[in-house]
Structure formats: C-alpha cells, structure tokens
Design a protein around this motif. Structure first.
Motif, mmCIF file in Angstrom:
data_model
loop_
_atom_site.group_PDB
_atom_site.id
_atom_site.type_symbol
_atom_site.label_atom_id
_atom_site.label_comp_id
_atom_site.label_asym_id
_atom_site.label_seq_id
_atom_site.Cartn_x
_atom_site.Cartn_y
_atom_site.Cartn_z
ATOM 1 N N MET A 1 41.336 39.346 25.112
ATOM 2 C CA MET A 1 41.607 39.583 26.427
ATOM 3 C C MET A 1 42.908 40.438 26.606
ATOM 4 N N SER A 2 42.865 41.359 27.567
ATOM 5 C CA SER A 2 43.791 42.388 27.629
ATOM 6 C C SER A 2 45.021 41.697 27.970
ATOM 7 N N GLU A 3 46.223 42.239 27.893
ATOM 8 C CA GLU A 3 47.545 41.808 28.500
ATOM 9 C C GLU A 3 47.498 41.399 29.833
ATOM 10 N N LYS A 4 46.872 42.449 30.495
ATOM 11 C CA LYS A 4 46.728 42.560 31.885
ATOM 12 C C LYS A 4 46.111 41.373 32.524
ATOM 13 N N LYS A 5 44.849 41.137 31.972
ATOM 14 C CA LYS A 5 43.871 40.040 32.357
ATOM 15 C C LYS A 5 44.572 38.830 31.904
ATOM 16 N N LEU A 6 45.224 38.816 30.698
ATOM 17 C CA LEU A 6 45.759 37.467 30.622
ATOM 18 C C LEU A 6 47.071 37.060 31.676
ATOM 19 N N ARG A 7 47.684 37.989 32.048
ATOM 20 C CA ARG A 7 48.668 38.069 33.137
ATOM 21 C C ARG A 7 48.040 37.654 34.437
ATOM 22 N N LYS B 1 45.166 36.023 34.679
ATOM 23 C CA LYS B 1 44.708 34.509 34.516
ATOM 24 C C LYS B 1 46.026 33.533 34.698
ATOM 25 N N GLN B 2 47.027 34.022 34.042
ATOM 26 C CA GLN B 2 48.205 33.030 34.136
ATOM 27 C C GLN B 2 48.677 32.755 35.700
ATOM 28 N N LEU B 3 48.612 34.064 36.343
ATOM 29 C CA LEU B 3 49.322 33.901 37.689
ATOM 30 C C LEU B 3 48.347 33.307 38.507
ATOM 31 N N GLY B 4 46.901 33.214 38.390
ATOM 32 C CA GLY B 4 45.797 32.909 39.291
ATOM 33 C C GLY B 4 45.466 34.234 39.854
ATOM 34 N N ALA B 5 44.440 34.493 39.313
ATOM 35 C CA ALA B 5 43.778 36.116 39.726
ATOM 36 C C ALA B 5 43.283 35.856 41.267
ATOM 37 N N ASP B 6 42.947 34.678 41.695
ATOM 38 C CA ASP B 6 42.492 34.517 42.921
ATOM 39 C C ASP B 6 43.620 34.729 44.063
ATOM 40 N N ARG B 7 45.100 34.263 43.787
ATOM 41 C CA ARG B 7 46.076 34.571 44.483
ATOM 42 C C ARG B 7 46.686 35.888 44.464
ATOM 43 N N LEU B 8 46.571 36.576 43.409
ATOM 44 C CA LEU B 8 46.995 37.808 43.219
ATOM 45 C C LEU B 8 46.063 38.871 44.123
ATOM 46 N N VAL B 9 44.739 38.590 44.178
ATOM 47 C CA VAL B 9 44.151 39.361 45.013
ATOM 48 C C VAL B 9 44.505 39.115 46.589
ATOM 49 N N LEU C 1 37.611 41.843 44.756
ATOM 50 C CA LEU C 1 36.870 40.957 44.251
ATOM 51 C C LEU C 1 35.933 41.566 43.241
ATOM 52 N N ARG C 2 35.158 42.499 43.539
ATOM 53 C CA ARG C 2 34.119 43.336 42.532
ATOM 54 C C ARG C 2 34.709 43.801 41.431
ATOM 55 N N GLU C 3 35.804 44.577 41.873
ATOM 56 C CA GLU C 3 36.688 45.476 40.723
ATOM 57 C C GLU C 3 37.461 44.465 39.755
ATOM 58 N N ARG C 4 37.887 43.329 40.162
ATOM 59 C CA ARG C 4 38.594 42.439 39.218
ATOM 60 C C ARG C 4 37.516 41.407 38.537
ATOM 61 N N GLY C 5 36.161 41.388 39.054
ATOM 62 C CA GLY C 5 35.373 40.452 38.466
ATOM 63 C C GLY C 5 35.529 38.970 38.770
ATOM 64 N N LEU C 6 35.940 38.734 40.020
ATOM 65 C CA LEU C 6 36.048 37.444 40.521
ATOM 66 C C LEU C 6 34.947 37.010 41.079
ATOM 67 N N GLN C 7 34.270 35.713 40.862
ATOM 68 C CA GLN C 7 33.104 35.282 41.229
ATOM 69 C C GLN C 7 33.115 33.824 41.604
ATOM 70 N N GLY C 8 32.040 33.289 42.008
ATOM 71 C CA GLY C 8 32.272 31.884 42.346
ATOM 72 C C GLY C 8 33.383 31.289 42.920
ATOM 73 N N ALA D 1 39.967 33.009 46.804
ATOM 74 C CA ALA D 1 40.642 34.043 47.209
ATOM 75 C C ALA D 1 40.289 34.548 48.466
ATOM 76 N N THR D 2 39.138 34.447 48.807
ATOM 77 C CA THR D 2 38.643 34.438 50.370
ATOM 78 C C THR D 2 39.213 33.712 51.331
ATOM 79 N N GLU D 3 39.226 32.474 51.047
ATOM 80 C CA GLU D 3 39.754 31.519 52.138
ATOM 81 C C GLU D 3 41.254 31.943 52.227
ATOM 82 N N LEU D 4 41.974 32.112 51.093
ATOM 83 C CA LEU D 4 43.581 32.264 51.354
ATOM 84 C C LEU D 4 43.698 33.369 51.847
ATOM 85 N N THR D 5 43.054 34.755 51.605
ATOM 86 C CA THR D 5 43.357 35.805 52.109
ATOM 87 C C THR D 5 42.966 35.804 53.830
ATOM 88 N N TYR D 6 41.798 35.188 54.110
ATOM 89 C CA TYR D 6 41.557 35.481 55.495
ATOM 90 C C TYR D 6 42.191 34.311 56.275
#
Ligand code: SAM
Length: 461
Positions: free
Chosen positions: A1-7, A9-17, A40-47, A53-58
C-alpha cells in the motif's frame, strides 16, 4: 500500500473525501453533488465507505448555516473569525455529533486527526475543544438555546430546526397557504436526502423492464419513472447506453403535461422547449414526439448547456438552437411550447445540498423579469389554439402564480386551463393535486421536487 493510501486509510478515507468536497464548496463554489461522485471514483471508495462519505458530505452541506451558529456559540467567536480549513472540519464533526448516530469519540477523534495531519497540534487542540463542547449537549439543547422561540417566531424556529435559511422557510410558508403544520412537514422532507429517480425513455425501455434490471421500483405518478433506493445510476447499462436517465419524477410530470395538454384543433407536430438545457425534459419530450410523429425544437442560451442537450437527444427528432428564448428567430406556429424557466431552484434544494445557503432573495426579482419575458414570447410563438406549459423548480409565489397572473393580465386572448388532468393523465387521480388550475408538487406530498406548472392556451381564432 502506498504511503498516501495508508495515510488515507488511517485518517478515514470517507471523512477525507467529505472534507475535500466541503472545502471545494467553500473555496470555489463547487457543487457537492457533482464533485463527490468524481472523488469517490478517483479514490476508489465503494460500498459502506462511499455511503458514509456521501451521508457526511451531503448532510454537512445541507446543515451548514445551522452548524455554524452552534460552532460559533461553542467556540465563543463568529465563524468568519475561524480559519476556513478548520471550519470545514468543525462542520463535519458537528454534523456527526448532532445529526448522526456516530459515537462522540469517533466523531471528535477523526476530526482532530484530520486537522493534526495537515495543520499541526495547535489547531487540532482548538478543534478538539470546540467539538467536545458541542458533544456535551444533544441537538435539541442547541436548538432550544439558539433558535428563535417558537412562540415569538414560529417560522424562524422551524427554519433552524430543519436547517433552512429563514427567508426560504418564509417563502414555503406563503406557498403553502400559511399552514404551520405543512411548513413543518415541507421543511422536514426537504432536510432528507432523496432517492434517485430514473426515467425510462419511451420507445426504448419500459419502466417495468428498467425496474427489473436496476432492482428499483416503478414510480407512482409517471409511467416512465423508476425509484432507485440504492446504487450508482451511472453504473447501469441502460443509463450508460441512453435508454434511461436520472430525472426527478416531478420533472417527468412537467414534460408529460406538455405532451398531454389538449390544444384546440389538431396537433401539427411542431413542439418547442424554450429553455432546454441541460436537456432532461427535452430528452423525454424528444422520445414522446418521436412516438407521435412530432418534431421538437430545443432552445438554450448557454452553448455548453446546448451541447449537453445535443448529446442526450441523439437519434431523436430534436433540433437544438443556441439562442435567447426571448428572441430565438424561430417562426411562430408551435402547437406545444414548454417554458421551463430559469429560477431560484428552491424546489430542488434536497438534491443540491449546499444550494440553500448560497441562494439569496436578491436574485428573485431579476429572475421574475426573465421568466415574464420568456413566457410572453412563448405566447407569441404558439399558434392560436396551441398550449404553453410554464414551469419552475421553485414554489416561490413571485416566480410561479404571480408570473402567470401578470402575463395573463398583459396578454389578451390567452386562458389558463386546469393543469391537473394533463399532469395526472390516466395514471392517478388529478384531485390529489390540489384545487388547481396550476399544480404545485412538494417533497412532503408527492416525494418529488417542488415543481410548479401551469398550462395556458391561446384562444383559437
Ligand atoms: C430550469 S433550466 C431548464 C432545465 C431543462 N428544461 C431540463 O429539464 O433539463 C433553465 C435553462 O434556461 C437557460 N436559459 C437562461 N436564460 C435563457 C434565455 N434567455 N433563453 C433560453 N434559455 C435560457 C439556462 O441556461 C438553463 O439551462
């Protein structure tokens, strides 16, 4: 896993988006509903990650104005004195604390992590202190503390409770005949995220087939509508191949009302959509005109929006014109004209999360002038006996009934006819659409956007 991906993940990719979308909304007036699916597409977030991420953003974008008042009270300073990047995270954290079931610890610690990784320990400490203060009280406490008392300002209280600017609640109140009970229901419905509505393009796929392949459910009011409670419509083959599209059921009813309204005398097949971009209604009208042997002219002022129409009507009997609808150069003599006028958009706030905090009532008078001019021109272009449907995705009386009244007063030889039968067709009881002659749809009544439509007919000679 790349350093950025790891970061991430630790931060919560959903909240980062969510944070990145909220930042773009604040900094460059981005539209959350356009940017979020892209990220969401660019960062590969699914399910579940994509759903959160959608609920928090909207949810955060919808509640911004109210969250800001709570943040200001907890921080002891107005939000315009808080650094914008911190404010985005405070809004996201406050939304989770007050308006979701996410636990306080997770809401605060993920927010603090977001700030610490980018801004360092000091700002993270500030965010921690403000969110902890907010977390000590439930949402109702903050409403009781900060909203105007219900006995003194009912509209202001309901506006705060359901996260709307007061002026918009006031407009809804007027449009609902000054009923407090209905205002509460309208604001509550407008504060929810709506499900996606699909349109099955007539002659290409039926709603029954579309419901089967999408896992959705056939609509109640439009014979072409399918409700899609979950899933990404962009992933459906029927949508990708153009047999179906995303379109609110209320918008479908507007296009259908134009096709169903009864002209005096035979329909010669000349139909016009005077404000057609980006082409949702033009696509439905194009399919319907193909089935009935008609042709649709679609006029749009903005070239980039005209291009969107051209794409969506490919293969249909539709000619797109880049022109001002007030001076299009088209020959009069149309049987049916739709004026889906540029408007404040107050009827589709639930689909555009941040819009309610961006709009101001100062825009409305200019829109009313444009709406009046477009409708007047449509009445010049329609043939004697022909029909004009005037619609807005706004329930604002200044943009709806008042425009109709002013144009009727200034245009001899035109009558308003009952829009309810044309809206309902033989699908549902027109009486459910109120007393007429216009139709005002609402999220809390039909679960559609708050579309307005009126049908006018030029007297036959
Ligand atoms: C409410 S939107 C129409 C939505 C469209 N009917 C649909 O269903 O996709 C109004 C459109 O009118 C266009 N518009 C604004 N001023 C116009 C004018 N003077 N003449 C023609 N179109 C105009 C806007 O660019 C916008 O695309």
């Amino acid at each position: 896993m790349s350093e950025k991906k790891l970061r991430d993940k630790q931060l919560g990719a959903d909240r980062l988006v969510a944070r990145d979308v909220l930042r773009a909304v604040r900094e460059r007036d981005a539209y959350a509903n356009l940017l979020l699916p892209k990220l969401l597409r660019e960062r590969g977030l699914q399910g579940r990650d994509a759903a959160l991420a959608t609920e928090l953003t909207y949810g955060t974008a919808r509640s911004t104005g109210v969250l800001d008042q709570i943040i200001a009270a907890a921080a002891g300073r107005p939000v315009d004195q808080i650094d914008g990047d911190l404010l985005d995270v405070l809004r996201l954290g406050a939304y989770q604390l007050l308006r979701t079931r996410i636990g306080a610890h997770a809401a605060v610690s993920t927010s603090v992590d977001l700030v610490r990784s980018e801004k360092g320990q000091g700002p993270a400490g500030f965010v921690n202190a403000v969110l902890r203060k907010i977390s000590q009280r439930p949402e109702q406490y903050w409403i009781d503390d900060l909203a105007p008392p219900i006995t003194e300002d009912l509209i202001g209280n309901l506006a705060f409770t359901y996260a709307h600017p007061r002026w918009i609640a006031e407009v809804f109140f007027q449009a609902l005949g000054r009923s407090a009970g209905e205002l509460q229901a309208a604001l509550a419905a407008d504060d929810q995220r709506p499900i996606v509505h699909l349109v099955a393009r007539p002659g290409q796929i039926t709603a029954e087939e579309l419901a089967l392949i999408s896992g959705g459910e056939e609509g109640r009011y439009s014979p072409y509508c399918v409700y899609l409670p979950e899933g990404d419509p962009g992933k459906l083959d029927a949508v990708r191949e153009g047999f179906a599209g995303v379109q609110d059921e209320g918008s479908q009813l507007v296009a259908l009302a134009l096709a169903r309204a009864e002209p005096d005398g035979p329909d010669t097949g000349r139909w016009l959509d005077l404000c057609a971009g980006p082409g949702g209604k033009a696509a439905l009208l194009g399919s319907l005109s193909e089935l009935s042997g008609a042709h649709l002219d679609a006029v749009e002022l903005a070239p980039h929006r005209a291009e969107l129409i051209t794409k969506v009507v490919e293969g249909l009997p539709v000619t797109v014109h880049v022109a001002d609808g007030r001076d299009s150069g088209l020959e009069p003599g149309f049987d049916r004209i739709l004026v889906d006028a540029p408007c404040s958009g107050l009827g589709s706030l639930r689909r555009r999360p941040e819009a309610r905090w961006r709009r101001t009532d100062a825009e409305v008078p200019g829109l009313v002038v444009l709406q009046t001019e477009l409708l007047t021109e449509a009445l010049r272009l329609v043939r004697p006996g022909g029909v004009v449907v005037y619609s807005t995705c706004s329930p604002h009386p200044a943009e709806t009934t008042e425009v109709i009244a002013a144009v009727l007063a200034d245009t001899p030889g035109v009558s308003q006819i009952d829009a309810r039968p044309a809206t309902a067709g033989d699908v549902f009881d027109p009486e459910t659409l109120g007393p007429g002659p216009h139709v005002q749809l609402w999220p809390h009544r039909q679960d559609t956007d708050a579309m307005f439509l009126a049908v006018l007919r030029k007297d036959a000679r």
